[in-house]
Every structure is written in structure tokens, then in C-alpha cells.
Motif scaffolding. Structure first.
Motif, PDB file in Angstrom:
ATOM      1  N   TYR A  24       0.831  -1.207   0.000  1.00 17.33           N
ATOM      2  CA  TYR A  24       0.000   0.000   0.000  1.00 17.33           C
ATOM      3  C   TYR A  24       0.867   1.259   0.000  1.00 17.33           C
ATOM      4  O   TYR A  24       1.940   1.288   0.616  1.00 17.33           O
ATOM      5  CB  TYR A  24      -0.895   0.049   1.242  1.00 17.33           C
ATOM      6  N   TYR A  25       0.355   2.298  -0.659  1.00 12.96           N
ATOM      7  CA  TYR A  25       0.983   3.623  -0.663  1.00 12.96           C
ATOM      8  C   TYR A  25      -0.113   4.673  -0.576  1.00 12.96           C
ATOM      9  O   TYR A  25      -1.194   4.494  -1.146  1.00 12.96           O
ATOM     10  CB  TYR A  25       1.761   3.879  -1.962  1.00 12.96           C
ATOM     11  N   VAL A  26       0.181   5.773   0.102  1.00  9.01           N
ATOM     12  CA  VAL A  26      -0.689   6.942   0.052  1.00  9.01           C
ATOM     13  C   VAL A  26      -0.278   7.721  -1.188  1.00  9.01           C
ATOM     14  O   VAL A  26       0.897   8.063  -1.360  1.00  9.01           O
ATOM     15  CB  VAL A  26      -0.533   7.818   1.319  1.00  9.01           C
ATOM     16  N   CYS A  66       4.489   6.950   2.398  1.00 12.31           N
ATOM     17  CA  CYS A  66       4.008   6.116   3.504  1.00 12.31           C
ATOM     18  C   CYS A  66       3.756   4.664   3.089  1.00 12.31           C
ATOM     19  O   CYS A  66       2.661   4.130   3.294  1.00 12.31           O
ATOM     20  CB  CYS A  66       2.752   6.708   4.146  1.00 12.31           C
ATOM     21  N   PRO A  67       4.761   3.995   2.509  1.00 13.72           N
ATOM     22  CA  PRO A  67       4.555   2.596   2.133  1.00 13.72           C
ATOM     23  C   PRO A  67       4.211   1.753   3.354  1.00 13.72           C
ATOM     24  O   PRO A  67       4.707   1.994   4.446  1.00 13.72           O
ATOM     25  CB  PRO A  67       5.892   2.179   1.529  1.00 13.72           C
ATOM     26  N   SER A  68       3.345   0.774   3.154  1.00 11.22           N
ATOM     27  CA  SER A  68       2.904  -0.054   4.265  1.00 11.22           C
ATOM     28  C   SER A  68       2.539  -1.443   3.773  1.00 11.22           C
ATOM     29  O   SER A  68       2.122  -1.625   2.628  1.00 11.22           O
ATOM     30  CB  SER A  68       1.685   0.589   4.931  1.00 11.22           C
ATOM     31  N   VAL A  72      -4.516  -1.240   7.651  1.00 10.84           N
ATOM     32  CA  VAL A  72      -4.703  -0.457   8.880  1.00 10.84           C
ATOM     33  C   VAL A  72      -3.613   0.607   9.005  1.00 10.84           C
ATOM     34  O   VAL A  72      -3.900   1.783   9.272  1.00 10.84           O
ATOM     35  CB  VAL A  72      -4.718  -1.374  10.125  1.00 10.84           C
ATOM     36  N   ASP A  73      -2.361   0.220   8.765  1.00 13.18           N
ATOM     37  CA  ASP A  73      -1.250   1.169   8.891  1.00 13.18           C
ATOM     38  C   ASP A  73      -1.321   2.272   7.845  1.00 13.18           C
ATOM     39  O   ASP A  73      -1.048   3.439   8.138  1.00 13.18           O
ATOM     40  CB  ASP A  73       0.090   0.446   8.799  1.00 13.18           C
ATOM     41  N   VAL A  74      -1.686   1.922   6.612  1.00 13.70           N
ATOM     42  CA  VAL A  74      -1.738   2.951   5.580  1.00 13.70           C
ATOM     43  C   VAL A  74      -2.914   3.904   5.812  1.00 13.70           C
ATOM     44  O   VAL A  74      -2.808   5.093   5.541  1.00 13.70           O
ATOM     45  CB  VAL A  74      -1.740   2.343   4.154  1.00 13.70           C
ATOM     46  N   GLY A  79      -4.438   9.379   7.469  1.00 12.84           N
ATOM     47  CA  GLY A  79      -5.015  10.312   8.438  1.00 12.84           C
ATOM     48  C   GLY A  79      -4.013  11.349   8.904  1.00 12.84           C
ATOM     49  O   GLY A  79      -4.330  12.534   9.033  1.00 12.84           O
ATOM     50  N   LYS A  80      -2.778  10.927   9.122  1.00 16.01           N
ATOM     51  CA  LYS A  80      -1.717  11.844   9.552  1.00 16.01           C
ATOM     52  C   LYS A  80      -1.342  12.807   8.422  1.00 16.01           C
ATOM     53  O   LYS A  80      -1.217  14.008   8.627  1.00 16.01           O
ATOM     54  CB  LYS A  80      -0.488  11.039   9.984  1.00 16.01           C
TER      55      LYS A  80
END
Length: 97
Positions: A24-26, A66-68, A72-74, A79-80
Motif C-alpha cells: 500500500y501507498y498513500v 508512507c509505504p505499508s 490499517v497502517d496505511v 489520516g496523519k
């Protein structure tokens, strides 16, 4: 989090980038001009969010941060990031299969 968008690359015509390290990535931006994507990537990297360019077969270059490995973490990262001035309202999550 029903307002968040999670997209698979296949929905965008597939990835041109050969391999991504995380599931996952943002995605904080997507540009036809690679120079514009690079400029945003450099800006957010300088603010502590190392960024990568993700190329799509449709010609767009996305800026991923923000790779994850977990959804849940991404979501937490998104959100941050939404509190950062550089983050557009339309930021979304890329799910890389």
C-alpha cells in the motif's frame, strides 16, 4: 473510513513501474508531466515523507508516500498526512497486488 478511496492499479490501466516494495501507498498527486511529479516528491521528501514515483500505463506519474504492508497502517498514515499542507483533499490509497 468509508470516504477513503483504495484503488488497485488495474483500475488505472495497470502499472508501468515494474515493482513496488510495499503493498500500500498513500498517493498525494498524479501528473502527466513527470517533472511535476518529481517536484512534489522532492517537496514532501524534504518534509520527512520519502516519496517514490509510480508510473502508470495510462501515462500518469503518481507520487506515493508512507509505504505499508497493512491496510490499517496505511489508513493511519493517510489520516496523519491529511493534516499536512502539501496533502490534497483527494489523496488516496494504492493497493499493489
Amino acid at each position: 473510513r468509508k470516504n477513503e478511496t483504495v484503488m488497485n492499479p488495474a483500475k488505472l490501466g495497470g502499472l508501468y513501474t515494474t515493482a513496488l516494495d510495499a503493498k500500500y501507498y498513500v498517493i498525494i498527486g498524479s501528473f502527466m508531466e513527470k517533472a511535476n511529479a518529481r517536484r512534489l516528491a522532492d517537496e514532501v521528501s524534504a518534509k520527512g515523507y520519502p516519496a517514490i514515483l509510480i508510473g502508470f500505463k495510462n501515462g500518469y506519474n503518481a507520487v506515493g508516500i508512507c509505504p505499508s504492508g497493512t491496510l490499517v497502517d496505511v489508513y493511519d498514515a493517510l489520516g496523519k498526512v491529511k493534516n499536512e499542507k502539501f496533502c490534497p483533499q483527494g489523496a488516496w490509497i494504492l493497493e499493489n497486488d
